[in-house]
Design an enzyme around this catalytic site. Structure first.
Site, PDB file in Angstrom:
ATOM      1  N   ALA A  91      43.564  16.778  43.725  1.00  0.00           N
ATOM      2  CA  ALA A  91      42.371  17.519  43.327  1.00  0.00           C
ATOM      3  C   ALA A  91      41.224  16.562  43.032  1.00  0.00           C
ATOM      4  O   ALA A  91      41.424  15.502  42.447  1.00  0.00           O
ATOM      5  CB  ALA A  91      42.668  18.367  42.098  1.00  0.00           C
ATOM      6  N   SER A 108      58.848  27.555  33.761  1.00  0.00           N
ATOM      7  CA  SER A 108      58.860  26.409  34.673  1.00  0.00           C
ATOM      8  C   SER A 108      60.021  25.483  34.358  1.00  0.00           C
ATOM      9  O   SER A 108      60.205  25.074  33.207  1.00  0.00           O
ATOM     10  CB  SER A 108      57.540  25.640  34.568  1.00  0.00           C
ATOM     11  OG  SER A 108      56.456  26.469  34.911  1.00  0.00           O
ATOM     12  N   ARG A 142      49.687  27.068  26.888  1.00  0.00           N
ATOM     13  CA  ARG A 142      50.055  25.864  27.615  1.00  0.00           C
ATOM     14  C   ARG A 142      48.885  25.464  28.510  1.00  0.00           C
ATOM     15  O   ARG A 142      48.337  26.284  29.240  1.00  0.00           O
ATOM     16  CB  ARG A 142      51.307  26.124  28.462  1.00  0.00           C
ATOM     17  CG  ARG A 142      51.825  24.891  29.183  1.00  0.00           C
ATOM     18  CD  ARG A 142      52.971  25.265  30.100  1.00  0.00           C
ATOM     19  NE  ARG A 142      53.542  24.100  30.757  1.00  0.00           N
ATOM     20  CZ  ARG A 142      54.228  24.139  31.899  1.00  0.00           C
ATOM     21  NH1 ARG A 142      54.438  25.300  32.491  1.00  0.00           N
ATOM     22  NH2 ARG A 142      54.716  23.039  32.439  1.00  0.00           N
ATOM     23  N   LYS A 168      46.375  15.217  49.515  1.00  0.00           N
ATOM     24  CA  LYS A 168      45.036  15.332  48.959  1.00  0.00           C
ATOM     25  C   LYS A 168      45.116  15.818  47.516  1.00  0.00           C
ATOM     26  O   LYS A 168      45.352  16.994  47.258  1.00  0.00           O
ATOM     27  CB  LYS A 168      44.160  16.300  49.758  1.00  0.00           C
ATOM     28  CG  LYS A 168      42.675  16.216  49.366  1.00  0.00           C
ATOM     29  CD  LYS A 168      41.955  17.522  49.501  1.00  0.00           C
ATOM     30  CE  LYS A 168      42.260  18.520  48.432  1.00  0.00           C
ATOM     31  NZ  LYS A 168      41.799  18.121  47.074  1.00  0.00           N
ATOM     32  N   GLU A 212      51.795  28.211  46.805  1.00  0.00           N
ATOM     33  CA  GLU A 212      51.933  28.642  45.406  1.00  0.00           C
ATOM     34  C   GLU A 212      50.533  28.971  44.941  1.00  0.00           C
ATOM     35  O   GLU A 212      49.724  28.080  44.679  1.00  0.00           O
ATOM     36  CB  GLU A 212      52.582  27.529  44.568  1.00  0.00           C
ATOM     37  CG  GLU A 212      53.129  28.031  43.246  1.00  0.00           C
ATOM     38  CD  GLU A 212      52.114  27.970  42.123  1.00  0.00           C
ATOM     39  OE1 GLU A 212      51.534  29.042  41.806  1.00  0.00           O
ATOM     40  OE2 GLU A 212      51.872  26.892  41.576  1.00  0.00           O
ATOM     41  N   GLY A 259      47.207  26.384  44.619  1.00  0.00           N
ATOM     42  CA  GLY A 259      45.812  26.635  44.287  1.00  0.00           C
ATOM     43  C   GLY A 259      45.507  28.121  44.348  1.00  0.00           C
ATOM     44  O   GLY A 259      46.402  28.959  44.187  1.00  0.00           O
ATOM     45  N   GLU A 285      42.259  36.266  37.148  1.00  0.00           N
ATOM     46  CA  GLU A 285      43.031  35.181  36.542  1.00  0.00           C
ATOM     47  C   GLU A 285      42.099  34.413  35.603  1.00  0.00           C
ATOM     48  O   GLU A 285      41.144  33.775  36.049  1.00  0.00           O
ATOM     49  CB  GLU A 285      43.589  34.262  37.624  1.00  0.00           C
ATOM     50  CG  GLU A 285      44.585  33.250  37.096  1.00  0.00           C
ATOM     51  CD  GLU A 285      45.267  32.466  38.210  1.00  0.00           C
ATOM     52  OE1 GLU A 285      46.404  32.005  38.006  1.00  0.00           O
ATOM     53  OE2 GLU A 285      44.672  32.320  39.293  1.00  0.00           O
ATOM     54  N   CYS A 333      48.726  28.833  36.354  1.00  0.00           N
ATOM     55  CA  CYS A 333      48.973  30.049  37.128  1.00  0.00           C
ATOM     56  C   CYS A 333      50.036  30.909  36.460  1.00  0.00           C
ATOM     57  O   CYS A 333      50.098  32.117  36.695  1.00  0.00           O
ATOM     58  CB  CYS A 333      49.394  29.693  38.552  1.00  0.00           C
ATOM     59  SG  CYS A 333      50.819  28.593  38.638  1.00  0.00           S
ATOM     60  N   ARG A 339      56.309  17.510  42.261  1.00  0.00           N
ATOM     61  CA  ARG A 339      57.064  18.668  42.754  1.00  0.00           C
ATOM     62  C   ARG A 339      56.973  18.799  44.265  1.00  0.00           C
ATOM     63  O   ARG A 339      57.851  19.398  44.902  1.00  0.00           O
ATOM     64  CB  ARG A 339      56.548  19.936  42.073  1.00  0.00           C
ATOM     65  CG  ARG A 339      57.461  21.128  42.244  1.00  0.00           C
ATOM     66  CD  ARG A 339      57.191  22.214  41.231  1.00  0.00           C
ATOM     67  NE  ARG A 339      56.010  22.989  41.549  1.00  0.00           N
ATOM     68  CZ  ARG A 339      55.568  23.999  40.793  1.00  0.00           C
ATOM     69  NH1 ARG A 339      56.197  24.312  39.667  1.00  0.00           N
ATOM     70  NH2 ARG A 339      54.488  24.679  41.148  1.00  0.00           N
TER      71      ARG A 339
END
Length: 484
Positions: A183, A448, A285, A181, A257, A235, A388, A291, A166
């Site tokens: 994760a 999404s 999911r 970079k 995001e 993140g 979260e 997120c 994306r």
């Protein structure tokens, strides 16, 4: 158990200026399978020197790459799309091994991520401009778009292929070079995707990748370099704020995001079966590690018992286990820290009066597993409602009026996505308008989509990814005044 790929075939090095290379000092860090706690491989652990080499390579390549033809960029993205699809099984197996999600879900992510490559291959040849005339008629104004320039890409661990695709796809389509970079927890899928871009013919220096156990060190080198002109990050809100401060030093374009605290609202007139189906998608999911995951379930008092019972039944029927095994519905959480967090949130809610309907514990054995959990009568002051969750826990509370639930839903610093279930169009439109979020799922638990502008408001981020707006994040506008 045996893996469906040979770990010896995995790319584990840095990728800089078109070549795979060891990190300075040959440093490495381990990549763990969260279902078994076994080490899959060790990956190059890049540092400041490696970061500098990567951003310098991107800087050198920018001028030529920025002048490349839209068709060249489109063709590279199309070839990358076809290669991702052709390698679906291998990519999904790597993803399941390092991230934990069930193999079927990993294959779904490969298909989803691939669509960004196809979508932006088509957008690359549609970068347009404009022209107009000054009000006095003496000047013709020609408006053109140019690539922003070298871009820093930082992706999360939960969707290691889709998030890379994306971000990389619109940057390629716009003509931007990149330093990337991935994760630390899930670098293998990202490196496999980078190799696909190399096979697809992406020129040397356009995409440079540094895996590292010291993300702050590497990314700060890039943002302070004076070479990078944009950063795109997915993140936590906490890290996003730090990166925005760093980006401000060189006035870099920023796309963020960030975190979410998604409300899932079931109104009195909702189709309960449809709402339960939507809840399963919105909550489970990626084991809830998304997120966009439904975080707070607000259900009208007249239907809360029916919804809770049916939802809990569906959750209790899910099979927890190693994602690589056939029949698994729910894999492990990504690491011990995530498991500890979920256990703490559940304990806090119970202490404050919530009741566990199903789940509420971790299975015995290796791996970071937690049982799918439904809780009812969850008080608003519990940490489950303000944090979260990032796990397979659904927190349900009831409401009596539409004004009340809108107030509760909007009472958060985040505003990524909200879900509303109702059979009344007027109510659907009201909630879509009044929810303080960037995306709304009406009678659906899945928002999404590569053709849609993904992103949030408030502390859930800046900018949009995907859709027609996605490529604009990587383009600058220039106008030329022409005397007539």
């Amino acid at each position: 158990m045996s893996l469906s790929f040979d770990p010896n075939t995995l790319h584990t090095d840095l990728f800089i200026d078109g070549a795979w290379r060891k990190a300075t000092g040959a440093a490495t860090f381990p990549v763990e399978n969260p279902a078994t706690n076994e080490i899959i491989v060790h990956v190059a652990d890049g540092g400041v020197e490696d970061a500098a080499l990567a951003i310098e390579a991107a800087g050198r390549a920018q001028s030529e790459w920025g002048k490349s033809s839209p068709r060249q960029r489109a063709d590279i993205l199309r070839r990358a799309f076809e290669l991702v699809i052709a390698n679906t099984d291998r990519l999904a197996a790597i993803m399941t091994a390092e991230m934990g999600k069930p193999l079927a879900e990993a294959k779904g992510e490969v298909a989803y991520g691939a669509e960004f490559l196809r979508w932006f291959s088509e957008e690359a040849v549609r970068i347009g401009g404009d022209s107009t005339t000054s009000v006095d008629g003496k000047t013709r104004i020609l408006i053109t778009k140019e690539p922003v320039g070298p871009t820093v890409l930082v992706t999360p661990w939960n969707f290691p292929l889709a998030m890379g695709a994306r971000k990389i796809a619109p940057a390629v389509a716009a003509g931007c070079t990149m330093v990337f970079k991935p994760a630390e927890l899930t670098p293998l899928t990202s490196l496999a995707l980078v190799d696909i871009f190399k096979q697809a013919g992406l020129p040397d220096g356009v995409l440079n990748v540094v895996t590292t156990s010291s993300a702050a060190t590497v990314v700060e080198n890039w943002t302070s370099s004076g070479i990078a002109r944009k950063i795109s990050f997915t993140g936590s809100t906490e890290v996003g704020k730090l990166l925005l401060r760093q980006a401000s030093e060189n006035v870099m374009r920023s796309s963020m995001e960030l975190g979410g605290n998604a409300p899932f609202i079931v109104l009195a007139d909702a189709d309960i079966e449809k709402a339960v189906d939507g809840a399963m998608k919105a909550k489970m999911r990626n084991m809830g590690e998304a997120c966009t995951a439904a975080n707070r379930f607000f259900v009208h008092r007249s239907v809360v018992e029916e919804f809770g019972e049916k939802f809990a039944k569906r959750m209790s029927e899910l099979r927890v286990g190693n994602g690589a095994l056939e029949g698994t519905d729910v894999g492990p959480l990504i690491e011990q820290k995530g498991l500890d967090k979920v256990e703490s949130l559940v304990a806090d809610a119970v202490a404050k009066g919530a009741r566990v309907v199903t789940g509420g514990s971790r299975p015995v054995g290796p791996g970071y597993f937690y049982s799918p959990t439904v809780m009812v009568d969850v008080p608003l002051e519990s940490n489950l409602m303000t944090t979260e969750i990032f796990g397979p826990v659904a927190a349900i509370t009831s409401f009596d009026s539409e004004d009340e639930v809108l107030r509760m839903a909007n009472d958060t610093a985040w505003g990524l996505v909200g879900y509303v279930f109702t059979e009344n169009m007027d109510k659907a439109l009201r909630f879509s308008a009044e929810l303080e979020v960037g995306m709304v799922g009406l009678n659906t638990g899945l928002v999404s989509n590569p053709v849609a502008p993904f992103g949030g408001v408030k502390q859930s981020g800046l900018g949009r990814e995907g859709g027609k707006l996605g490529i604009e994040e990587f383009l600058e506008y220039k106008y030329t005044a022409i005397a007539v």
